[in-house]
Design a protein around this motif. Structure first.
Motif, PDB file in Angstrom:
ATOM      1  N   LEU B 237     -19.944 -14.091  18.146  1.00  0.00           N
ATOM      2  CA  LEU B 237     -20.784 -12.940  17.451  1.00  0.00           C
ATOM      3  C   LEU B 237     -20.204 -11.698  18.032  1.00  0.00           C
ATOM      4  CD1 LEU B 237     -24.432 -14.705  17.826  1.00  0.00           C
ATOM      5  CD2 LEU B 237     -22.635 -14.580  15.687  1.00  0.00           C
ATOM      6  N   ASN B 240     -16.908 -11.104  16.550  1.00  0.00           N
ATOM      7  CA  ASN B 240     -17.015 -10.589  15.022  1.00  0.00           C
ATOM      8  C   ASN B 240     -17.473  -9.143  14.891  1.00  0.00           C
ATOM      9  OD1 ASN B 240     -16.595 -13.273  14.031  1.00  0.00           O
ATOM     10  ND2 ASN B 240     -18.791 -13.939  13.747  1.00  0.00           N
ATOM     11  N   LEU B 241     -18.371  -8.824  15.881  1.00  0.00           N
ATOM     12  CA  LEU B 241     -18.799  -7.386  15.910  1.00  0.00           C
ATOM     13  C   LEU B 241     -17.641  -6.437  16.229  1.00  0.00           C
ATOM     14  CD1 LEU B 241     -22.077  -7.460  17.709  1.00  0.00           C
ATOM     15  CD2 LEU B 241     -21.611  -7.022  15.190  1.00  0.00           C
ATOM     16  N   TYR B 243     -14.372  -6.955  15.169  1.00  0.00           N
ATOM     17  CA  TYR B 243     -13.618  -6.944  14.129  1.00  0.00           C
ATOM     18  C   TYR B 243     -14.553  -5.938  13.034  1.00  0.00           C
ATOM     19  CZ  TYR B 243     -11.051 -10.845  15.803  1.00  0.00           C
ATOM     20  OH  TYR B 243     -10.069 -11.430  16.420  1.00  0.00           O
ATOM     21  N   ASP B 244     -15.920  -5.952  13.119  1.00  0.00           N
ATOM     22  CA  ASP B 244     -16.512  -5.143  12.246  1.00  0.00           C
ATOM     23  C   ASP B 244     -16.237  -3.872  12.403  1.00  0.00           C
ATOM     24  OD1 ASP B 244     -18.944  -5.561  10.189  1.00  0.00           O
ATOM     25  OD2 ASP B 244     -19.603  -4.054  11.601  1.00  0.00           O
ATOM     26  N   TYR B 246     -13.959  -2.442  14.002  1.00  0.00           N
ATOM     27  CA  TYR B 246     -12.437  -1.965  13.720  1.00  0.00           C
ATOM     28  C   TYR B 246     -12.368  -1.949  12.009  1.00  0.00           C
ATOM     29  CZ  TYR B 246      -7.403  -2.420  14.315  1.00  0.00           C
ATOM     30  OH  TYR B 246      -5.888  -2.238  14.511  1.00  0.00           O
ATOM     31  N   ALA B 248     -14.853  -1.217   9.765  1.00  0.00           N
ATOM     32  CA  ALA B 248     -15.739  -0.142   9.091  1.00  0.00           C
ATOM     33  C   ALA B 248     -15.169   1.171   9.795  1.00  0.00           C
ATOM     34  CB  ALA B 248     -17.020  -0.463   9.045  1.00  0.00           C
ATOM     35  N   LYS B 249     -14.929   1.110  10.975  1.00  0.00           N
ATOM     36  CA  LYS B 249     -14.441   2.329  11.801  1.00  0.00           C
ATOM     37  C   LYS B 249     -15.404   3.329  11.853  1.00  0.00           C
ATOM     38  CE  LYS B 249      -9.207   1.638  11.536  1.00  0.00           C
ATOM     39  NZ  LYS B 249      -9.037   0.637  10.486  1.00  0.00           N
ATOM     40  N   GLU B 388     -35.081  -2.338  26.469  1.00  0.00           N
ATOM     41  CA  GLU B 388     -33.996  -2.782  25.760  1.00  0.00           C
ATOM     42  C   GLU B 388     -32.668  -1.929  26.092  1.00  0.00           C
ATOM     43  OE1 GLU B 388     -35.773  -4.650  21.611  1.00  0.00           O
ATOM     44  OE2 GLU B 388     -36.246  -2.270  22.054  1.00  0.00           O
ATOM     45  N   ARG B 391     -30.491  -0.072  23.906  1.00  0.00           N
ATOM     46  CA  ARG B 391     -31.278   1.091  23.288  1.00  0.00           C
ATOM     47  C   ARG B 391     -31.305   2.266  24.127  1.00  0.00           C
ATOM     48  NH1 ARG B 391     -34.336  -0.539  18.077  1.00  0.00           N
ATOM     49  NH2 ARG B 391     -33.293  -2.552  17.599  1.00  0.00           N
ATOM     50  N   ILE B 417     -25.170   0.817  17.033  1.00  0.00           N
ATOM     51  CA  ILE B 417     -25.958  -0.303  16.460  1.00  0.00           C
ATOM     52  C   ILE B 417     -26.348  -1.116  17.831  1.00  0.00           C
ATOM     53  CG2 ILE B 417     -26.155  -2.130  14.931  1.00  0.00           C
ATOM     54  CD1 ILE B 417     -23.824  -0.628  13.139  1.00  0.00           C
ATOM     55  N   HIS B 419     -27.742  -4.442  19.657  1.00  0.00           N
ATOM     56  CA  HIS B 419     -27.762  -5.835  19.525  1.00  0.00           C
ATOM     57  C   HIS B 419     -28.270  -6.552  20.560  1.00  0.00           C
ATOM     58  CE1 HIS B 419     -25.246  -5.688  15.679  1.00  0.00           C
ATOM     59  NE2 HIS B 419     -24.558  -4.712  16.267  1.00  0.00           N
ATOM     60  N   PHE B 421     -28.170 -10.388  22.063  1.00  0.00           N
ATOM     61  CA  PHE B 421     -27.819 -12.033  21.951  1.00  0.00           C
ATOM     62  C   PHE B 421     -28.555 -12.853  23.025  1.00  0.00           C
ATOM     63  CE2 PHE B 421     -24.516 -10.091  19.635  1.00  0.00           C
ATOM     64  CZ  PHE B 421     -24.807 -10.321  18.247  1.00  0.00           C
TER      65      PHE B 421
END
Lengths: 534, 534
Positions: B237, B240-241, B243-244, B246, B248-249, B388, B391, B417, B419, B421
């Motif tokens: 995960l 993946n984040l 790459y996300d 990278y 959407a930049k 958290e 945050r 953002i 997250h 996990f």
């Protein structure tokens, strides 16, 4: 491969390397000499007259079908120059669209060139691009993400924007341009196609349906790339949370899934995993449920489970749920109007609300009310996307359960953990389906451009058959559009597909969900096994 | 299998069904006639005298090693009755411990019985159990979760608790009892073993190391079940984040990973994925970093990346980070003392804080300060676990970047953002390693109980070799304990293992992390491929 490249490859994870070797399956005719068969001329389901006015050059084109050429040998294609753009959120399979396009054009004519615009449509407007070679694609075959080129949400909007795009297209002498993205992108592609045609720019424009939300599907497009992968990624996690709730027996997992405008992801994941409850925006809207009613229905579930000593479970909601709740929607409209009038203080805004909006506002947890009032988007509107619906519902449900406990009708204990699954799926390693589908779409995009078509959505269909039997072609984007009126202006847009409450998926869900309420019949498909499934 | 059972099996996901057929690998000697070799008598690394006083009956037992019996044929074992308890958070591999135990005992003597206590240690105390049969296990072999029996965090604490447990053990005529869990559970197992021995209850007690946090490892225990699986789930995960970001930049993903008391999970996931930054609690404590300094270091990274036009990236932090920050820790101590004295209002609490604590408190975002003051655990203490940290850091970093922007030293745009996990990994389908390891631990637990050992942690080691070569046995829990002093009282507890800042994993991390700051060299291993890896 040079020594350095080979070292770089060895640095990759094992599965990453193995997936680079995967050969996508697709209809063999895309590799041979095929014919283009044109269907009848087309129209639009809604607003045809107005849409024709918006796209006078390209409205009403025929559908296009790629069919076997039983006589001729493989032809050598023309030398083409084609640009490709990722736009919007990444979706697994996107890299394979580029690979399919590249392979198609190079197989037909080794001198053809493919240019990748960097960082989305803004790269198209600024003329920021790289020429793609086999070496550029080598690390990206069958991989997730859009990071080979990058993406953004910029649109071609003003005539100046289009002029910049035309200038770049002319400078690069582009024969074709492929947009990969969701509605906004497909809509934009149609405007670009018309605009180029209008200005006698030779560049033909086609678009590839790519969105994880699954809401770009219609009579012409069966699904978009990415949906298959992300729903499987989220389903694994949701099932794990079901087992976690059932193991520890003390918490509810409230899970928000991506899907701002439609609830396809939530529905699909629910069907795969059987959560105790799954809300769908479309059903909430049809039933005209208020936030209080939704809260009450969730509290009912929790009370029923508590009565059989189950103070745990898993719930799924789509991120766009709030926008489907009529009373919250009405409140938002009023708030936006007041904010537009310059109000910016709770004490002056609240008295100005209508009675019903005020009641809705006061039913919101304090923190959410504050968020609504003070976090605005660049246009000054309430930032709905900032509201974490799973946290909102935990708060309203907690309050409701507290009241029920005071009345003696609820004796359980309520503890809830919020989750949001979205970004971690968008760049996941694509399933074989998304690899194959993306690759076939890329090839088909190449075929449509070869035969000089513009204003088409690339289509690969009959997707439940083996990839070798898929049907490939294109449909005029105008077929999928209608007129959207907002903020006084109106424009043609590609239609969003909502969950069909009369469709088979919803019907199955509706029949089964009652069995999920009190059980822990969570179903796991586990993580995606890349070399096993189609 | 009856028709109904077979239908129920068909309802399972494909991979779920396939994994049921997986045959865990383990040392073949566990299936044959083996000998028990006893090592030297043992002591404790710390506080040996005091620990001996706490466990006078069982302190100092020898280590136990299961060794090949080269002469005798397979023996038939005694008829045994053994209970098993899941305690604490679920960990992948737990079900296989029960399966291994069951298979071991039944293979030795078909009349042996295994009882599963329901819902953790509270089921042991209340005598709530089921007898296990092959049919009970059929759906759970090689599956994640603890839901075959359920779990909780109840401990045996008072003499009344132990009395209830003894009563149940006697009623069921238990020869053995196996606890599956983390430190608290292993500590509890040792107290139960001693207590039973003290009261001449014949039930021998052993414990199996099971925690996803990976902090139950020491010279005797190489790792705990679950750590291998969850770090791979989270790594997929996090990559993946990466790459996300990278693709959407435009955003930073701030990711919190489980690990309240140690940062092993964050370190392992960072090594697997190469995020732009990963903070470790142990390093923060050694460097005595304040929250302001941590914030500043993150802001430095973001400024460096912004300077090369990269306003995106991925950061990893352990959930327990806050507890490792000395100044925040000091603040918490003061707050807890004031709360204990009956203060319950911000206006009376803040002036009572020491100057440095007040400075720390005022550096916290408002919402976090409120959380600290008003959300308490059942003992009235500040609920640190509610904070958290991802945050919190987004807020403090945003403020810091705002100030840098005002000073003209930062020109980027910051969007982040959060997250978390954790829960979605705890019940994941176990890797082959965790399946094999759990199964071997279960067999070994059976072997230790057969040979009437009590107060042992079950050990399977040499884990980097093939499972057929693993060494099996047990180590006295007292070897792993030290005296913990808190709230005036003191007690013996199993030691927690922190990340070793002089160890090899940290060394590699420290060498490599500087390369990760400005690049996007994220590494994915993809989802776990269950039939491929060990």
């Amino acid at each position: 491969m040079s020594g350095k490249e080979s070292d770089a490859m060895m640095e990759l994870g094992t599965l990453h390397r193995e997936r680079l070797e995967y050969l996508p399956r697709m209809p063999p005719l895309l590799r041979g000499a095929f014919n283009i068969r044109k269907g009848d001329i087309t129209s639009a389901q809604h607003d045809a007259q107005e849409i024709r006015k918006v796209f006078p050059k390209l409205f009403g084109q025929p559908s296009i079908h790629i069919v076997q050429n039983r006589g001729d040998p493989v032809t050598v294609g023309e030398e083409l120059k084609v640009g490709v753009v990722f736009a919007g959120g990444p979706a697994p399979g996107g890299h394979n669209v580029v690979c399919g396009l590249f392979d198609h054009l190079k197989e037909r004519n080794v001198d053809s060139k493919v240019f990748g615009f960097l960082n989305g449509t803004s790269g198209l407007m600024s003329g920021t691009y790289i020429e793609l070679f086999e070496s550029s694609l080598a690390r990206f075959r069958n991989q997730g993400g859009f990071h080979m080129l990058g993406s953004d949400r910029t649109k071609l909007e003003t005539e100046a924007d289009f002029e910049r795009a035309r200038k770049v297209a002319k400078e690069l002498d582009l024969d074709g341009l492929v947009f990969i993205g969701g509605f906004d992108t497909n809509t934009n592609a149609m405007y670009a196609a018309e605009n180029f045609k209008m200005h006698d720019v030779k560049t033909n424009v086609v678009s590839v349906p790519s969105t994880i939300d699954g809401d770009l599907r219609n009579q012409q497009l069966q699904t978009s790339i990415g949906f298959d992968t992300v729903t499987k990624v989220y389903a694994e996690l949701i099932a794990n949370l079901g087992y976690d709730a059932y193991s520890a027996k003390k918490s509810y997992h409230f899970c928000r899934l991506m899907g701002r405008h439609a609830s396809h992801v939530a529905l699909e994941v629910a069907l795969q995993t059987r959560p105790n409850m799954c809300l769908l925006g479309e059903e909430v809207r049809r039933r005209r449920l208020t936030l209080a009613e939704i809260t009450s229905e969730i509290a009912d579930l929790i009370c029923e489970r508590a009565a059989v000593d189950k103070n745990y479970g898993v719930l799924v909601v789509p991120e766009g749920l709030i926008e489907f709740i009529p009373d919250v929607n009405d409140l938002l409209k009023e708030l936006n109007e007041l904010l537009a009038k310059g109000h910016n203080d709770r004490s002056t805004i609240v008295p100005e609300l209508s009675e019903s909006a005020r009641a809705t506002f006061s039913s919101l947890p304090n923190s959410i009310g504050t968020q609504l009032l003070f976090e605005r988007d660049p246009h000054g509107n309430v930032q709905l996307s900032r509201i974490e619906v799973e946290r909102l519902l935990i708060e309203t449900v907690k309050k409701e359960l507290g009241e029920r406990k005071a009345r003696g009708v609820y004796k359980g204990s309520f503890s809830a953990i919020p989750h949001y699954f979205g970004y971690e799926g968008r760049c996941a390693l694509p399933t074989n389906f998304d690899c194959n589908y993306g690759y076939a779409l890329g090839h088909t995009a190449g075929a449509l451009l070869e035969s000089s078509n513009s204003g088409y959505a690339v289509s690969v269909s009959d997707l439940t058959s083996a990839p070798e039997k898929w049907e490939c072609g294109g449909y005029p984007l105008t077929m999928m559009m209608s007129i959207e009126r907002r903020k006084g202006a109106s424009g043609a847009v590609v239609n969003r597909s909502l969950v069909n409450l009369d469709g088979i998926a919803f019907k199955v869900f509706k029949e089964q969900r009652k069995n999920w309420r009190l059980t822990e019949d969570y179903r796991t498909s586990g993580p995606i096994q890349h070399f096993e499934q189609m």
